[in-house]
Structures are given as structure tokens and as C-alpha cells.
Design a protein around this motif. Structure first.
Motif, PDB file in Angstrom:
ATOM      1  N   GLY A 160       9.549  -9.719  15.114  1.00  0.00           N
ATOM      2  CA  GLY A 160       9.720  -9.486  13.682  1.00  0.00           C
ATOM      3  C   GLY A 160       8.431  -9.247  12.928  1.00  0.00           C
ATOM      4  N   LYS A 161       7.427  -8.668  13.587  1.00  0.00           N
ATOM      5  CA  LYS A 161       6.142  -8.408  12.917  1.00  0.00           C
ATOM      6  C   LYS A 161       6.292  -7.361  11.811  1.00  0.00           C
ATOM      7  CE  LYS A 161       3.905  -7.423  16.762  1.00  0.00           C
ATOM      8  NZ  LYS A 161       4.879  -7.830  17.793  1.00  0.00           N
ATOM      9  N   THR A 162       7.150  -6.349  12.026  1.00  0.00           N
ATOM     10  CA  THR A 162       7.289  -5.261  11.041  1.00  0.00           C
ATOM     11  C   THR A 162       7.699  -5.796   9.670  1.00  0.00           C
ATOM     12  OG1 THR A 162       7.921  -3.732  12.808  1.00  0.00           O
ATOM     13  CG2 THR A 162       8.400  -3.054  10.558  1.00  0.00           C
ATOM     14  N   LEU A 163       8.646  -6.721   9.650  1.00  0.00           N
ATOM     15  CA  LEU A 163       9.090  -7.301   8.380  1.00  0.00           C
ATOM     16  C   LEU A 163       7.965  -8.103   7.727  1.00  0.00           C
ATOM     17  CD1 LEU A 163      11.829  -7.332   6.820  1.00  0.00           C
ATOM     18  CD2 LEU A 163      12.151  -9.644   7.718  1.00  0.00           C
ATOM     19  N   ALA A 164       7.105  -8.706   8.553  1.00  0.00           N
ATOM     20  CA  ALA A 164       6.028  -9.562   8.037  1.00  0.00           C
ATOM     21  C   ALA A 164       4.988  -8.785   7.244  1.00  0.00           C
ATOM     22  CB  ALA A 164       5.356 -10.316   9.192  1.00  0.00           C
ATOM     23  N   PHE A 165       4.854  -7.464   7.508  1.00  0.00           N
ATOM     24  CA  PHE A 165       3.905  -6.689   6.691  1.00  0.00           C
ATOM     25  C   PHE A 165       4.594  -5.675   5.777  1.00  0.00           C
ATOM     26  CE2 PHE A 165       3.820  -4.579  10.950  1.00  0.00           C
ATOM     27  CZ  PHE A 165       4.315  -3.333  10.606  1.00  0.00           C
ATOM     28  N   SER A 166       5.878  -5.358   6.027  1.00  0.00           N
ATOM     29  CA  SER A 166       6.598  -4.399   5.166  1.00  0.00           C
ATOM     30  C   SER A 166       7.023  -5.040   3.850  1.00  0.00           C
ATOM     31  CB  SER A 166       7.828  -3.859   5.890  1.00  0.00           C
ATOM     32  OG  SER A 166       7.465  -3.130   7.025  1.00  0.00           O
ATOM     33  N   LEU A 167       7.558  -6.257   3.909  1.00  0.00           N
ATOM     34  CA  LEU A 167       8.037  -6.922   2.694  1.00  0.00           C
ATOM     35  C   LEU A 167       6.918  -7.179   1.678  1.00  0.00           C
ATOM     36  CD1 LEU A 167      10.820  -9.506   3.666  1.00  0.00           C
ATOM     37  CD2 LEU A 167      10.918  -7.751   1.908  1.00  0.00           C
ATOM     38  N   PRO A 168       5.742  -7.679   2.102  1.00  0.00           N
ATOM     39  CA  PRO A 168       4.661  -7.863   1.109  1.00  0.00           C
ATOM     40  C   PRO A 168       4.241  -6.559   0.448  1.00  0.00           C
ATOM     41  CG  PRO A 168       4.199  -9.134   3.095  1.00  0.00           C
ATOM     42  CD  PRO A 168       5.386  -8.276   3.400  1.00  0.00           C
ATOM     43  N   LEU A 169       4.229  -5.443   1.204  1.00  0.00           N
ATOM     44  CA  LEU A 169       3.893  -4.151   0.607  1.00  0.00           C
ATOM     45  C   LEU A 169       4.932  -3.769  -0.440  1.00  0.00           C
ATOM     46  CD1 LEU A 169       2.444  -1.454   0.329  1.00  0.00           C
ATOM     47  CD2 LEU A 169       3.599  -0.670   2.401  1.00  0.00           C
ATOM     48  N   LEU A 170       6.199  -3.979  -0.126  1.00  0.00           N
ATOM     49  CA  LEU A 170       7.275  -3.662  -1.071  1.00  0.00           C
ATOM     50  C   LEU A 170       7.133  -4.477  -2.352  1.00  0.00           C
ATOM     51  CD1 LEU A 170       9.990  -1.891  -0.920  1.00  0.00           C
ATOM     52  CD2 LEU A 170      11.127  -4.100  -0.655  1.00  0.00           C
ATOM     53  N   MET A 171       6.819  -5.780  -2.213  1.00  0.00           N
ATOM     54  CA  MET A 171       6.675  -6.651  -3.388  1.00  0.00           C
ATOM     55  C   MET A 171       5.466  -6.247  -4.232  1.00  0.00           C
ATOM     56  SD  MET A 171       9.211  -8.717  -3.387  1.00  0.00           S
ATOM     57  CE  MET A 171      10.119  -7.290  -2.805  1.00  0.00           C
ATOM     58  N   LEU A 172       4.381  -5.835  -3.568  1.00  0.00           N
ATOM     59  CA  LEU A 172       3.181  -5.384  -4.276  1.00  0.00           C
ATOM     60  C   LEU A 172       3.479  -4.109  -5.067  1.00  0.00           C
ATOM     61  CD1 LEU A 172       0.065  -6.021  -4.538  1.00  0.00           C
ATOM     62  CD2 LEU A 172      -0.269  -4.326  -2.745  1.00  0.00           C
ATOM     63  N   ALA A 173       4.204  -3.174  -4.424  1.00  0.00           N
ATOM     64  CA  ALA A 173       4.569  -1.916  -5.096  1.00  0.00           C
ATOM     65  C   ALA A 173       5.502  -2.182  -6.278  1.00  0.00           C
ATOM     66  CB  ALA A 173       5.230  -0.978  -4.091  1.00  0.00           C
ATOM     67  N   LEU A 174       6.449  -3.109  -6.110  1.00  0.00           N
ATOM     68  CA  LEU A 174       7.396  -3.444  -7.186  1.00  0.00           C
ATOM     69  C   LEU A 174       6.654  -4.045  -8.376  1.00  0.00           C
ATOM     70  CD1 LEU A 174      10.331  -3.734  -8.178  1.00  0.00           C
ATOM     71  CD2 LEU A 174      10.402  -5.959  -7.029  1.00  0.00           C
ATOM     72  N   GLU A 175       5.735  -4.945  -8.110  1.00  0.00           N
ATOM     73  CA  GLU A 175       4.971  -5.579  -9.190  1.00  0.00           C
ATOM     74  C   GLU A 175       4.131  -4.544  -9.948  1.00  0.00           C
ATOM     75  OE1 GLU A 175       2.015  -9.426  -9.856  1.00  0.00           O
ATOM     76  OE2 GLU A 175       2.180  -8.524  -7.867  1.00  0.00           O
ATOM     77  N   ALA A 176       3.503  -3.622  -9.205  1.00  0.00           N
ATOM     78  CA  ALA A 176       2.683  -2.590  -9.837  1.00  0.00           C
ATOM     79  C   ALA A 176       3.531  -1.673 -10.720  1.00  0.00           C
ATOM     80  CB  ALA A 176       1.968  -1.769  -8.756  1.00  0.00           C
ATOM     81  N   GLU A 177       4.733  -1.316 -10.246  1.00  0.00           N
ATOM     82  CA  GLU A 177       5.619  -0.417 -11.000  1.00  0.00           C
ATOM     83  C   GLU A 177       6.156  -1.104 -12.262  1.00  0.00           C
ATOM     84  OE1 GLU A 177       7.888   3.010 -11.964  1.00  0.00           O
ATOM     85  OE2 GLU A 177       6.140   2.699 -10.654  1.00  0.00           O
ATOM     86  N   VAL A 178       6.469  -2.395 -12.160  1.00  0.00           N
ATOM     87  CA  VAL A 178       6.990  -3.130 -13.329  1.00  0.00           C
ATOM     88  C   VAL A 178       5.904  -3.259 -14.391  1.00  0.00           C
ATOM     89  CG1 VAL A 178       7.791  -5.401 -14.103  1.00  0.00           C
ATOM     90  CG2 VAL A 178       8.771  -4.366 -12.049  1.00  0.00           C
ATOM     91  N   ARG A 179       4.669  -3.522 -13.966  1.00  0.00           N
ATOM     92  CA  ARG A 179       3.572  -3.684 -14.922  1.00  0.00           C
ATOM     93  C   ARG A 179       3.230  -2.373 -15.622  1.00  0.00           C
ATOM     94  NH1 ARG A 179      -1.017  -7.567 -12.075  1.00  0.00           N
ATOM     95  NH2 ARG A 179       0.116  -9.534 -12.307  1.00  0.00           N
ATOM     96  N   LEU A 180       3.072  -1.311 -14.830  1.00  0.00           N
ATOM     97  CA  LEU A 180       2.719  -0.004 -15.397  1.00  0.00           C
ATOM     98  C   LEU A 180       3.217   1.081 -14.443  1.00  0.00           C
ATOM     99  CD1 LEU A 180       1.156   1.217 -17.811  1.00  0.00           C
ATOM    100  CD2 LEU A 180      -0.832   1.364 -16.317  1.00  0.00           C
ATOM    101  N   PRO A 181       4.305   1.779 -14.818  1.00  0.00           N
ATOM    102  CA  PRO A 181       4.904   2.769 -13.906  1.00  0.00           C
ATOM    103  C   PRO A 181       3.911   3.854 -13.488  1.00  0.00           C
ATOM    104  CG  PRO A 181       6.362   2.324 -15.750  1.00  0.00           C
ATOM    105  CD  PRO A 181       5.072   1.636 -16.064  1.00  0.00           C
ATOM    106  N   LEU A 182       4.024   4.279 -12.231  1.00  0.00           N
ATOM    107  CA  LEU A 182       3.154   5.338 -11.710  1.00  0.00           C
ATOM    108  C   LEU A 182       3.594   6.691 -12.244  1.00  0.00           C
ATOM    109  CD1 LEU A 182       2.655   4.449  -7.920  1.00  0.00           C
ATOM    110  CD2 LEU A 182       1.263   3.778  -9.866  1.00  0.00           C
TER     111      LEU A 182
END
Length: 597
Positions: free
Chosen positions: A207-229
Motif C-alpha cells: 500500500g505504498k501508493t496510497l501513502a504518497f497519493s493521498l497527501p498530494l491530493l490533500m495538499l492540492a485541495l488545500e491550495a485550491e480552497v485557499r486560492l484557486p489555480l
């Protein structure tokens, strides 16, 4: 008085006059003088000479070589044992292979930029976890056989809800029947979410893929909520994979999770697949509207960055899947070139099932106060896989393959070493009425995608492949992997058999072996089977083992193989040959080119 007599009287009366000596004669006199000096024996008494001697027992009138021979005869210089000689040789090889260039961008190295503190994120563990002591956290780690090295370790969390993922993500995981984190996720997800640099090592299918995919998704979501690209911005984070198939699989998983969030009212998150063999214009909409996440192979990624199709100005997250292959010889400069496009500090994560200590040490130069999260020995085989090794003559392999296919119901994965063998096996199976597809680097991208899709959707029973399908690919319900050829490196064997026995299920791996396999790889296999407590066949057990003979243990520090030392490492030898051929081709062609996978 004649003129000549007058000149002679003048020269005789002149005290400063030095008669002319021809140059040839001067050279002969000089040589004669040196020869006399070498023949002269030092007349100084022995007692005085001993005081000036730099080492006890040395004599100025006897050559050092003669003195060494005499001392050895008198047992003043003890003979080195075979083990000492081997260890000295290994040390020399390791020193020669040591790389002093840090894995940072050229601009940062030139400017002397050195980051001392890890990245900060808004995420933190729940309060009740933060209030627990380190001893309590260590109890959880021991329970799941997790080893963490580094300063200020992040506490493990054995519940997805405690990791504060949105409800759509929790529902998605439940739909995928992922009820609780695996050991690498238990520790790896909190480390990645907290912004720390990380080296993650765990066996295949953990399950290594989930261990680095989910944090990237959360980082992208936070960036989009703060200031949309907007147009021309992004990505926020990036994942680099060694093969096109692995990149596509990771990209599809990210897209599925992003769709789940969007359905629940969260803003849309756009991912870009950046691999060779596909038309990038098909993803023009993503490029136009701004990219949140990129999944790429190094060759196409370098091409896109060079052409300025997008930039890494706001990219804060870099993950390398199967990172030992990325940082290994041949990819080091590609990785450094990619890093040169970053404008500021980034969080770097390196994941793999096989990562020798040497590669770990080198990778640490790119990371800031990293945490090394290890579940089991790096390079160890998955214990959920039953490994069967059978001696099969080269000419009997094809016929015996049909028998092996009867061991388990489909789907079955067959690995061969080269493209021609893959095509031959594929054709033979089709003639025998077996529903099979094939994949290797020589096929077009459409053919490769069709083969993977047909096999994953159970429309085909057998996939015949080279090592292009061995790393990271996740195939559901595979119960049997057949190694038609034993690979040249034990790391590839570990990755191949890891396509079965995934996510807690069991599987079988059958490997054909004969005298065509090198002695080193057979010894590595013998030790790997012993470590995994598997049956060692008699023809492997009977092999003479140098490590037992000389009392050496620990295996190779270069590739991690347990059955040989660094001075016999086939991977190191192959790298040297590639290096030499690269130098020669560079001289002949006057340059080189990039790679894609």
C-alpha cells in the motif's frame, strides 16, 4: 708576435676565463657523476644512521622492496588472511563508488542554498495522540514491525479517521475494501501529511501508493480552497514513476479520488499524465485551466519542462516511486535536472520495496531532516508469497510452462527477460488456445495499454511481460507469477513476485532456473529463500557459498543481494559496462540523448 699568440696570452692572463666544453661532453660528465653518486655506499656508522631513519629497520643502501621481502621472511610483516584481503578490496570498491555530489539542483548548489528546517503544513495529529508519550507511540510501531529513524518522529495513526481525511475519501477507501491502514500507511501517511521529508521502504503490495497519493491530493485541495489555480499555474505537487504503466495506474487512482471529492461538493482537482507515447494535446484542457497534480516519467517530464509547457514555480511536493531506480546510475542527472526547475523548498518523498543502504545514504543529501520509515528489510521478499524454484532445462521451458499454468486458476503473470522471449511465449500460448496478451518496451503505447486493460478487466487470462510490468503495477486477484527466466538482479526478482500476494492475500511464484543463470544470482536466491523461510531446492542448497566459507555476512552494500559481496556484484559490473559504452558512444557521436520509460 702573431695574433694567435697574443690571444692565447690574453686568455691565460684572464682569471675569469672558462674554456668551452661541448654540450655532448658536458652531458656525459653529468651522467658519470650521477652514476658515481649512486655507487657510493653511505659511510656513516650504523648507530648514527639509525637515529635519522624514519622507520625502524630501514636501511638507506637497500631498496624498500628488498627490505619488505626480508621482513616478510623474518615474519616482521604478518601475512593478511583471505578475509582481510576481501574486506580491503570491498572497502576500495565502496570508496570508488562513493558519490560526493549532493542530490540538489545546480542553482541551489551554486548559490549555497541549504535548507535546515522541514516544510510546515496545517495538518497535525489529533490532540489525544499529541499528548501521548514517545514510548506509547513506539508500542504501536513495534506491534506493526515499523522502524523509524530520524529526528522528532511523527506519531503513527492506525485509523484513517484520525488522519482527518474528508468523508468522501473515507467512503472511497471503504468502497475499495480498505478498512484500516497497512503498516507503511500507519506511519507513512502522518509523516507525509505533516510535511516531513521521507524515505519509505516496505515490501511489494503493502500500500505504498496510497501513502504518497493521498497527501498530494490533500495538499492540492488545500491550495485550491485557499486560492484557486488559474491558467498557466501549477502543479502544486508531482509524482515521478519509472514506467509508463505505473504512472498511468497512479494517475487513475488520483483521478478517482479527485472525482469522489468533486461529487461531494469540493472544488475540482485536475491531474496531468505526462508520459511518453501519448499525445499531450488530448490533455490541453488541464494545461489551459491550471494543473494541481502531475504524474510523470522522467523523459517526458524533462521534455515538457524544457518546452515550458508548465513550470514548477509553486510546486511544493515531490515524490519518487521506486526511487532506488530513479537515483541509481543513469537517472541521477535526470533527477537533478528536474530539481533545478523548483524555485523554492519542496517536500521530498522516496518510496520503494528495494533500496540498498548505499542508495539511502545518497538520497539523504536531497532531504531535510528526513524520517526513514522501514517495514521489514529493504529488498526482502513478500512473506505472503509461496516461492517455488524448479530446475528446468532451457529447451524444456516452453512445454513446462503449460503445466505450470495449471497450478492455479487465472489470471497468471509470466515474466521473461527479453522482448523476443515474450513474443515467442505469447505466440506459443495463443497456438495452444490460451487467452494471452503481451507487453514489452518495443510495443506501441496503444498495444501496451490494451494489454494492461484486457488483463485487469479479466478479458485475458495470461499476461506475458518483461520487467516493464514488474514494478509497482497492481493487478487484482493474481494468484500466480511465473518467472520464465530468472532476472539478472535479485531486486527485479523481488519486484516480480510481488505482483501476487498483495494486500494481505497469498500467492504463488514459480521460477525456472538452470545453469544459464549466473552463480551470483543463484546464491542471492538461495539466501532470499532462507530469509523468507521457504523451501530451498537441493540444487541451490548444494552450491558452495563463499560467505559461509570466509565467514562474511551482510550481503552486498551496493545492490542489497544477500548471496554475494560488492566485489562480485553483477549490478555494479553492468553499470560499469554501461558507463564505458556511454563514454565510447559519446566520443563517437559527440553527444547523448534522454530516456523515457
Amino acid at each position: 708576435m702573431s695574433e694567435s699568440n697574443h690571444n692565447a696570452d690574453f686568455y691565460n692572463d684572464n682569471d675569469d676565463y672558462v674554456p668551452y666544453v661541448p654540450i655532448k661532453q658536458r652531458r656525459l660528465e653529468k651522467l658519470h657523476k650521477y652514476a658515481k653518486q649512486r655507487r657510493v655506499v653511505d659511510p656513516t656508522p650504523k648507530e648514527e644512521n639509525e637515529e635519522e631513519s624514519t622507520a625502524p629497520g630501514t636501511r638507506t643502501n637497500v631498496s624498500l622492496l628488498d627490505q619488505a621481502v626480508e621482513n616478510r621472511k623474518n615474519n616482521l610483516i604478518p601475512e593478511k588472511t583471505e578475509e582481510e584481503k576481501r574486506l580491503e578490496e570491498e572497502k576500495r570498491i565502496e570508496e570508488a563508488q562513493a558519490r560526493h555530489k549532493a542530490l540538489v539542483s545546480v542553482q541551489e548548489a551554486a548559490a549555497g542554498v541549504h535548507y535546515t528546517e522541514p516544510m510546515k503544513t496545517s495538518w497535525q495529529p489529533p490532540r489525544f495522540v499529541r499528548e501521548q508519550s514517545e514510548a506509547e507511540h513506539e508500542i504501536v510501531r513495534k506491534k506493526y514491525h515499523i522502524i523509524v529513524e530520524g529526528e522528532n518522529p511523527v506519531p503513527p495513526l492506525n485509523n484513517f479517521r484520525d488522519m482527518k481525511f474528508p468523508q468522501p475519501i473515507l467512503d472511497y477507501l471503504k468502497e475499495k475494501k480498505i478498512m484500516k491502514p497497512t503498516p507503511i500507511q500507519t506511519q507513512g501517511l502522518p509523516v507525509a501529511l505533516s510535511g516531513r521529508d521521507m524515505i519509505g521502504i516496505a515490501f511489494t503490495g503493502s500500500g505504498k501508493t496510497l501513502a504518497f497519493s493521498l497527501p498530494l491530493l490533500m495538499l492540492a485541495l488545500e491550495a485550491e480552497v485557499r486560492l484557486p489555480l488559474t491558467r498557466g499555474e501549477g502543479p502544486v505537487g508531482m509524482i515521478i514513476c519509472p514506467s509508463r504503466e505505473l504512472a498511468r495506474q497512479t494517475y487513475e487512482n488520483l483521478c478517482q479520488m479527485a472525482e469522489c471529492l468533486e461529487k461531494d461538493g469540493f472544488p475540482p482537482l485536475r491531474a496531468l499524465l505526462c508520459i511518453g507515447g501519448i499525445d499531450m494535446r488530448e490533455q490541453g484542457d488541464v494545461l489551459t485551466r491550471g494543473i494541481h497534480m502531475v504524474v510523470a516519467t522522467p523523459g517526458r517530464l524533462m521534455d515538457m519542462l524544457t518546452k515550458k509547457k508548465f513550470n514548477l514555480d509553486i510546486c511544493k511536493y515531490l515524490c519518487m516511486d521506486e526511487a532506488d531506480r530513479m537515483i541509481d546510475m543513469g537517472f541521477e542527472e535526470d533527477v537533478r535536472n528536474i530539481m533545478s526547475y523548483f524555485k523554492s523548498q519542496r517536500q521530498t518523498l522516496l518510496f520503494s520495496a528495494t533500496m540498498p543502504k548505499k542508495i539511502q545514504d545518497f538520497a539523504l543529501s536531497a532531504l531535510v531532516k528526513p524520517l526513514v520509515v522501514n517495514v521489514g528489510r529493504a529488498g526482502a521478499a513478500n512473506l505472503d508469497v509461496i516461492q517455488e524454484v524448479e530446475y528446468v532445462k532451457q529447451e524444456a521451458k516452453m512445454v513446462y510452462l503449460l503445466e505450470c499454468l495449471q497450478k492455479t486458476p487465472p489470471p497468471v503473470l509470466v515474466f521473461a527477460e527479453n522482448k523476443n522471449d515474450v513474443d515467442d511465449i505469447h505466440e506459443y500460448l495463443l497456438l495452444k488456445g490460451v487467452e494471452a496478451v503481451a507487453i514489452h518496451g518495443g510495443k506501441s503505447q496503444d498495444e501496451r495499454e490494451f494489454a494492461i486493460r484486457s488483463f485487469k478487466t479479466f478479458k485475458k487470462d495470461v499476461l506475458v511481460a518483461t520487467d516493464v510490468a514488474s514494478k509497482g503495477l497492481d493487478f487484482a486477484e493474481i494468484q500466480h507469477v511465473i518467472n520464465y527466466d530468472m532476472p539478472k538482479e535479485i531486486e527485479d526478482y523481488v519486484h516480480r513476485i510481488g505482483r501476487t500476494g498483495r494486500s494481505g492475500k497469498t500467492g504463488i511464484a514459480t521460477t525456472f532456473i538452470n545453469q544459464h543463470c549466473s552463480e551470483q544470482i543463484r546464491l542471492d536466491l538461495k539466501h532470499l529463500l532462507r530469509e523468507a523461510k521457504q523451501r530451498v531446492p537441493p540444487f541451490l542448497a548444494a552450491m558452495e557459498d563463499p560467505s559461509e566459507k570466509y565467514g562474511l555476512s551482510g550481503g552486498c552494500t551496493f545492490c542489497g543481494g544477500l548471496g554475494h559481496r560488492i566485489n562480485e556484484c553483477p549490478k555494479l559490473e553492468q553499470q560499469r559496462r554501461q558507463q564505458m559504452s556511454g563514454i565510447m558512444s559519446g566520443r563517437n557521436a559527440g553527444g547523448g540523448g534522454g530516456n523515457d520509460f
